[in-house]
Design a protein around this motif. Structure first.
Motif, mmCIF file in Angstrom:
data_model
loop_
_atom_site.group_PDB
_atom_site.id
_atom_site.type_symbol
_atom_site.label_atom_id
_atom_site.label_comp_id
_atom_site.label_asym_id
_atom_site.label_seq_id
_atom_site.Cartn_x
_atom_site.Cartn_y
_atom_site.Cartn_z
ATOM 1 N N TRP A 61 0.840 -1.196 0.000
ATOM 2 C CA TRP A 61 0.000 0.000 0.000
ATOM 3 C C TRP A 61 0.879 1.251 0.000
ATOM 4 N N HIS A 62 1.858 1.276 0.904
ATOM 5 C CA HIS A 62 2.736 2.444 1.004
ATOM 6 C C HIS A 62 3.588 2.610 -0.254
ATOM 7 N N TYR A 63 4.044 1.487 -0.805
ATOM 8 C CA TYR A 63 4.843 1.572 -2.036
ATOM 9 C C TYR A 63 4.028 2.210 -3.166
ATOM 10 N N ASN B 82 14.604 -0.452 -4.288
ATOM 11 C CA ASN B 82 15.042 0.305 -5.465
ATOM 12 C C ASN B 82 14.366 1.670 -5.519
ATOM 13 N N ALA B 83 13.062 1.697 -5.227
ATOM 14 C CA ALA B 83 12.330 2.967 -5.254
ATOM 15 C C ALA B 83 12.870 3.913 -4.189
ATOM 16 N N PHE C 280 7.930 5.289 0.493
ATOM 17 C CA PHE C 280 8.884 4.246 0.112
ATOM 18 C C PHE C 280 9.658 3.746 1.330
ATOM 19 N N GLU C 281 10.035 4.677 2.209
ATOM 20 C CA GLU C 281 10.756 4.281 3.423
ATOM 21 C C GLU C 281 9.874 3.416 4.322
ATOM 22 N N GLY D 76 4.718 14.599 -8.380
ATOM 23 C CA GLY D 76 5.758 15.559 -8.028
ATOM 24 C C GLY D 76 5.871 15.850 -6.546
ATOM 25 N N PHE D 77 5.195 15.028 -5.696
ATOM 26 C CA PHE D 77 5.282 15.207 -4.247
ATOM 27 C C PHE D 77 6.425 14.334 -3.720
ATOM 28 N N TYR D 78 7.653 14.799 -3.930
ATOM 29 C CA TYR D 78 8.822 13.949 -3.707
ATOM 30 C C TYR D 78 9.048 13.575 -2.238
ATOM 31 N N ASP D 79 8.827 14.524 -1.317
ATOM 32 C CA ASP D 79 9.019 14.206 0.103
ATOM 33 C C ASP D 79 8.028 13.143 0.566
#
Length: 200
Positions: free
Chosen positions: A111-113, A147-148, A132-133, A123-126
């Motif tokens: 789900w989080h991935y 990898n992500a 991903f973390e 474009g919401f990189y943070d």
């Protein structure tokens, strides 16, 4: 479900390392990002679902508990709805993918991935990096999540460590810096008989 050993192309009783290696190779080959705007996108998404189910069957709870060759189906924790989300993301229907994710109660690593992928595409990189973390924390052995996360971390560090390129301090310039620069430019132009900002 098909025999997961056959799906991953490994022998029955293969070691965890052999299973992970085979899984990584298949993910590289069939990852949805490689099939954007491709007529084979649906087939690749279906194949990824099959690969993920096989990997889960062999790794959840260990090989002995995850699957036996006599099983006809897999009752593990994989949520087939995630495949629908992947297909929506692959067709760039991010609103539908997000709606599907928000309707799910299973908010584990996958789900989080997937939410991270949506954030990344918007474009919401943070936010993407955060999701991903979290996915990696919940399932640290999944190479797709790693990898992500690693790609995001590498890109983020490159952005943060650009140095004084162009005379700007690390981290870029603030809105106040931009306004001051524009006002200074306008003053200089007016001294030379021009007008950079006509309204002031």
């Amino acid at each position: 479900m098909k025999n997961p050993y056959e799906v991953l192309g490994v022998k029955e009783g293969a070691s965890d390392e052999e299973i992970k290696k085979a899984y990584r190779e298949l993910v590289k080959k069939y990852h949805p990002d490689k099939y954007v705007n491709n007529p084979l996108a649906d087939l690749a998404a279906e194949k990824m679902k099959e690969i993920n189910e096989a990997y889960d069957a062999l790794t959840k709870g260990g090989n002995g508990n995850g699957y036996s060759s006599s099983q006809s189906s897999y009752g593990g924790g994989y949520n087939a709805s995630f495949n629908t989300v992947r297909a929506a993301i692959n067709s760039n229907n991010l609103a539908e993918a997000e709606r599907l994710l928000n309707s799910m109660s299973d908010r584990g690593a996958e789900w989080h991935y997937l939410y991270g992928v949506i954030c990344l595409k918007r474009g919401f990189y943070d936010m993407a990096r955060s999701h991903f973390e979290r996915a990696c924390a919940l399932d640290p052995s999944n190479p797709e999540y790693q990898n992500a996360r690693n790609s995001m971390t590498s890109s983020f560090n490159t952005y943060r460590n650009t140095g004084n390129a162009g005379g700007y301090p690390v981290g870029g310039c603030s809105t106040c810096d931009i306004c001051q620069g524009l006002l200074c430019t306008d003053c200089c132009c007016e001294c030379m008989g021009g007008d950079f900002i006509p309204c002031c």
